[in-house]
Design an enzyme around this catalytic site. Structure first.
Site, PDB file in Angstrom:
ATOM      1  N   GLU A   1     -12.003  11.258   1.782  1.00  0.00           N
ATOM      2  CA  GLU A   1     -11.550  12.410   2.577  1.00  0.00           C
ATOM      3  C   GLU A   1     -10.620  11.848   3.638  1.00  0.00           C
ATOM      4  OE1 GLU A   1     -12.061  15.488   2.032  1.00  0.00           O
ATOM      5  OE2 GLU A   1     -13.833  15.590   0.766  1.00  0.00           O
TER       6      GLU A   1
ATOM      7  N   CYS B   1      -8.776  16.789  11.005  1.00  0.00           N
ATOM      8  CA  CYS B   1      -7.938  16.455   9.853  1.00  0.00           C
ATOM      9  C   CYS B   1      -7.185  17.687   9.364  1.00  0.00           C
ATOM     10  CB  CYS B   1      -8.790  15.872   8.742  1.00  0.00           C
ATOM     11  SG  CYS B   1     -10.189  16.917   8.315  1.00  0.00           S
TER      12      CYS B   1
HETATM   13  P1  NAD Z   1     -10.242   5.102  10.414  1.00  0.00           P
HETATM   14  O1  NAD Z   1      -9.682   5.065   9.053  1.00  0.00           O
HETATM   15  O2  NAD Z   1      -9.649   4.246  11.450  1.00  0.00           O
HETATM   16  O3  NAD Z   1     -11.812   4.706  10.381  1.00  0.00           O
HETATM   17  C1  NAD Z   1     -12.741   5.441   9.634  1.00  0.00           C
HETATM   18  C2  NAD Z   1     -13.958   4.572   9.388  1.00  0.00           C
HETATM   19  O4  NAD Z   1     -13.592   3.484   8.559  1.00  0.00           O
HETATM   20  C3  NAD Z   1     -14.592   3.960  10.621  1.00  0.00           C
HETATM   21  O5  NAD Z   1     -15.984   4.036  10.508  1.00  0.00           O
HETATM   22  C4  NAD Z   1     -14.115   2.518  10.561  1.00  0.00           C
HETATM   23  O6  NAD Z   1     -14.973   1.602  11.201  1.00  0.00           O
HETATM   24  C5  NAD Z   1     -14.129   2.284   9.063  1.00  0.00           C
HETATM   25  N1  NAD Z   1     -13.282   1.179   8.599  1.00  0.00           N
HETATM   26  C6  NAD Z   1     -12.221   0.594   9.205  1.00  0.00           C
HETATM   27  N2  NAD Z   1     -11.703  -0.378   8.418  1.00  0.00           N
HETATM   28  C7  NAD Z   1     -12.453  -0.405   7.288  1.00  0.00           C
HETATM   29  C8  NAD Z   1     -12.410  -1.164   6.099  1.00  0.00           C
HETATM   30  N3  NAD Z   1     -11.474  -2.110   5.895  1.00  0.00           N
HETATM   31  N4  NAD Z   1     -13.322  -0.914   5.131  1.00  0.00           N
HETATM   32  C9  NAD Z   1     -14.255   0.052   5.290  1.00  0.00           C
HETATM   33  N5  NAD Z   1     -14.351   0.801   6.416  1.00  0.00           N
HETATM   34  C10 NAD Z   1     -13.457   0.579   7.406  1.00  0.00           C
HETATM   35  O7  NAD Z   1     -10.235   6.635  10.843  1.00  0.00           O
HETATM   36  P2  NAD Z   1     -10.611   7.264  12.253  1.00  0.00           P
HETATM   37  O8  NAD Z   1      -9.541   6.895  13.218  1.00  0.00           O
HETATM   38  O9  NAD Z   1     -12.022   6.953  12.582  1.00  0.00           O
HETATM   39  O10 NAD Z   1     -10.551   8.838  11.930  1.00  0.00           O
HETATM   40  C11 NAD Z   1      -9.387   9.574  11.984  1.00  0.00           C
HETATM   41  C12 NAD Z   1      -8.798   9.769  10.606  1.00  0.00           C
HETATM   42  O11 NAD Z   1      -9.755  10.369   9.748  1.00  0.00           O
HETATM   43  C13 NAD Z   1      -7.627  10.716  10.596  1.00  0.00           C
HETATM   44  O12 NAD Z   1      -6.633  10.215   9.736  1.00  0.00           O
HETATM   45  C14 NAD Z   1      -8.193  11.996  10.034  1.00  0.00           C
HETATM   46  O13 NAD Z   1      -7.256  12.846   9.443  1.00  0.00           O
HETATM   47  C15 NAD Z   1      -9.167  11.472   9.051  1.00  0.00           C
HETATM   48  N6  NAD Z   1     -10.180  12.488   8.750  1.00  0.00           N
HETATM   49  C16 NAD Z   1     -10.216  13.078   7.504  1.00  0.00           C
HETATM   50  C17 NAD Z   1     -11.122  14.081   7.247  1.00  0.00           C
HETATM   51  C18 NAD Z   1     -11.218  14.763   5.911  1.00  0.00           C
HETATM   52  O14 NAD Z   1     -12.255  15.381   5.648  1.00  0.00           O
HETATM   53  N7  NAD Z   1     -10.236  14.701   5.053  1.00  0.00           N
HETATM   54  C19 NAD Z   1     -11.990  14.485   8.240  1.00  0.00           C
HETATM   55  C20 NAD Z   1     -11.911  13.886   9.476  1.00  0.00           C
HETATM   56  C21 NAD Z   1     -11.014  12.873   9.731  1.00  0.00           C
END
Ligand code: NAD
Length: 523
Positions: free
Chosen positions: A251, A285
């Site tokens: 997502e 998002c």
């Molecule tokens: P992010 O991608 O920076 O981090 C998300 C999660 O991934 C965190 O828990 C982080 O610690 C983990 N992570 C980081 N590097 C990783 C790796 N190499 N392997 C596995 N996990 C890792 O995102 P964010 O800044 O926390 O959230 C914002 C983003 O999320 C925005 O782009 C937003 O659009 C998206 N989002 C999407 C939805 C949806 O349902 N489509 C919902 C909410 C947020």
């Protein structure tokens, strides 16, 4: 804030720091004050959590669906008992306004639990399948839990976006290891408390930590990964999962367009745009990230947007007032500033806001921008902040073309007084979800599958599709009646090829005379 005699959140935060273990500190984005210290779990810690979840997995999956549903409803009861405490934890880590936390976090999760409590038994019931030519066979599909599911969640809705995949996986009979965002880990620990239970406490494990902890979870041998976060990290998750061919549900981000047609109710569309762009300080998002409005109503629409934006009350909501809270994550504020600077450099005009507030914490003014185009990052990359760029277009076709001119395809909206036009634009928008005369809230209808197309994601949460994401679909065929052998077994009977052609004609011939040929013996 002790709600019951059970362990409290503060106990949970204080407990797990073993001597020498790395730690993560979090801050309250409303004030910048330090908030909590939690372990930065290493790969061994992740493996241990997965092992605990695996120990209980077969016992949990072999419960009858009714029993799992009953247990998960007690978790909902506990959520309701602790509602005030949870809202406090969520607001302190995200800077959200309280009512926002109640509706988009607690209510959304209760809805999800309620929907799956009602529908899981029916959706997981084995389904029989017509055997076609194999009339002497019976066939059915059985849905089985995949095993242990790893859930990696972001900071913008730390409760909903952890709990939604987590409880759905549990309803389907899996156990879960959750890795909450390092920005909002105490929400993850609060989730763990909801599941603390004598017998079933191990069905949910929580490992706090940053990206390395997330990657360790992806590589840990779990049976499925659900990742919610940015496109950039999503690509890394998918690449790491490819090593073990671990299935992923992604997502990811969005750049959700709003199409405002000339016959739209201008008042409603403007209020909708302002809410859709600024609720949760634009960190959704599915936020309205760009508006395309038809020229004939553009000025009236923009005037109304300016008026409504000026009315927004921006405070921490602790007194029950305020419309939006602070932003959550410092690097996101920097992205907002970068996108605005790039747009202004290229000719955009900021009509309202545009500045970070001069106070402690991460406060950014609701901002309205015009004279934008697709050369600007503000119109093509996810901004994820309280900014509403509005672009004037000549007609609906141009609006749809521009809306689809994106690598993203999460949610979208169309605003019109004509139902048929609304449906036809909705059908043309390249997105996983579309709202007509509203925005964002399609997510609140749990029966509707939610997810993205293009780079906004793979797979769905919510609805029947969301439940089956957490199942292996096992196809079973059984022989109802048989002799000593099947017709096609060895030795292959002489004339089976001719018989096969006759039966093909008989069964699939599109006209009567073609089918009749199947009855004729070959000369
Ligand atoms: P992010 O991608 O920076 O981090 C998300 C999660 O991934 C965190 O828990 C982080 O610690 C983990 N992570 C980081 N590097 C990783 C790796 N190499 N392997 C596995 N996990 C890792 O995102 P964010 O800044 O926390 O959230 C914002 C983003 O999320 C925005 O782009 C937003 O659009 C998206 N989002 C999407 C939805 C949806 O349902 N489509 C919902 C909410 C947020």
């Amino acid at each position: 804030m002790a709600i019951t005699s059970e362990p409290t959140l503060s106990d949970a935060v204080a407990a797990p720091s073993e001597a020498g273990a790395a730690l993560i500190e979090t801050v309250d984005p409303r004030t910048g004050a330090p908030l909590a210290v939690v372990p930065d779990t290493d790969a061994d810690g992740v493996q241990a959590a997965v092992a605990r979840a695996r120990c209980v997995a077969s016992r949990w999956s072999s419960l009858r669906t009714k029993e799992r549903v009953a247990h998960l409803l007690t978790v909902r009861d506990r959520l309701l008992d602790r509602a005030d405490e949870l809202v406090e934890v969520i607001c302190a880590e995200t800077g959200k306004q309280r009512a926002e936390a109640v509706t988009t976090e607690l209510m959304a999760v209760c809805e999800t639990i309620d929907w799956y409590a009602k529908h899981t038994e029916r959706l997981l019931r084995p389904r029989s399948v017509a055997p076609g030519t194999m009339a002497h066979k019976s066939a059915w599909v059985r849905y089985e839990a995949v095993g242990v599911v790893g859930v990696i969640s972001p900071w913008n809705y730390p409760f909903t976006l952890s709990m939604t995949p987590l409880v759905t996986a549990l309803f389907a009979g899996n156990t879960v290891v959750l890795k909450p965002s390092e920005v909002t880990p105490t929400v993850g620990l609060a989730i763990r408390e909801l599941f603390e239970h004598d017998q079933w406490g191990d069905i949910v494990q929580v490992v706090t930590g940053g990206g390395a902890t997330g990657e360790a979870l992806v590589r840990s041998g779990v049976d499925k990964i659900v990742f919610t976060g940015s496109v950039r990290t999503g690509k890394r998750v998918m690449a790491a999962a490819a090593d073990t061919l671990t299935p992923v549900l992604l997502e990811l981000g969005g750049k959700d367009p709003m199409v405002v047609c000339a016959d739209a109710d201008i008042d409603r569309a403007a209020r909708g745009a302002v809410w859709g762009a600024f609720q949760n300080s634009g960190q959704t998002c599915m936020s309205v990230e760009r508006v395309y409005v038809e020229r004939s109503i553009a000025q009236a629409f923009i005037d109304r947007v300016i008026l409504e934006t000026g009315r927004i009350r921006q405070d921490d909501g602790s007194t029950g007032g305020g419309d939006i809270g602070s932003m959550t994550f410092e690097p996101q504020v920097e992205i907002v500033q970068r996108h605005l600077a790039d747009a202004v450099d290229k000719g955009a005009k900021v009509l309202v806001g545009g500045r970070r507030l001069e106070r402690d914490g991460l406060w950014f003014e609701p901002t309205v921008v015009v004279d934008v185009d697709h050369t600007m990052d503000l119109m093509t990359e996810e901004t994820f902040g309280p900014v509403l760029p509005i672009m004037v277009v000549d007609d609906v076709d141009e609006a749809v073309r521009l809306a689809n001119d994106s690598v993203y395809g999460l949610n979208s909206s169309v605003w019109t007084g004509d139902d048929d036009l609304g449906v036809s634009v909705a059908n043309r928008l390249q997105a996983g979800n579309v709202c007509i005369n509203d925005c964002i809230v399609s997510y609140a209808i749990t029966g509707l599958p939610f997810g993205g197309v293009k780079q906004s994601g793979i797979g769905r949460v919510h609805g029947p599709e969301g439940l089956r994401e957490f199942c292996n679909t096992k196809s079973v065929m059984s022989t109802r009646f048989s002799g000593a052998r099947e017709l096609w077994w060895f030795p292959v009977p002489k004339g089976l090829d001719a018989l096969g052609i006759r039966s093909l004609r008989l069964r699939f011939g599109s006209t009567l005379s073609e089918r009749a040929k199947g009855l004729r013996r070959p000369r």
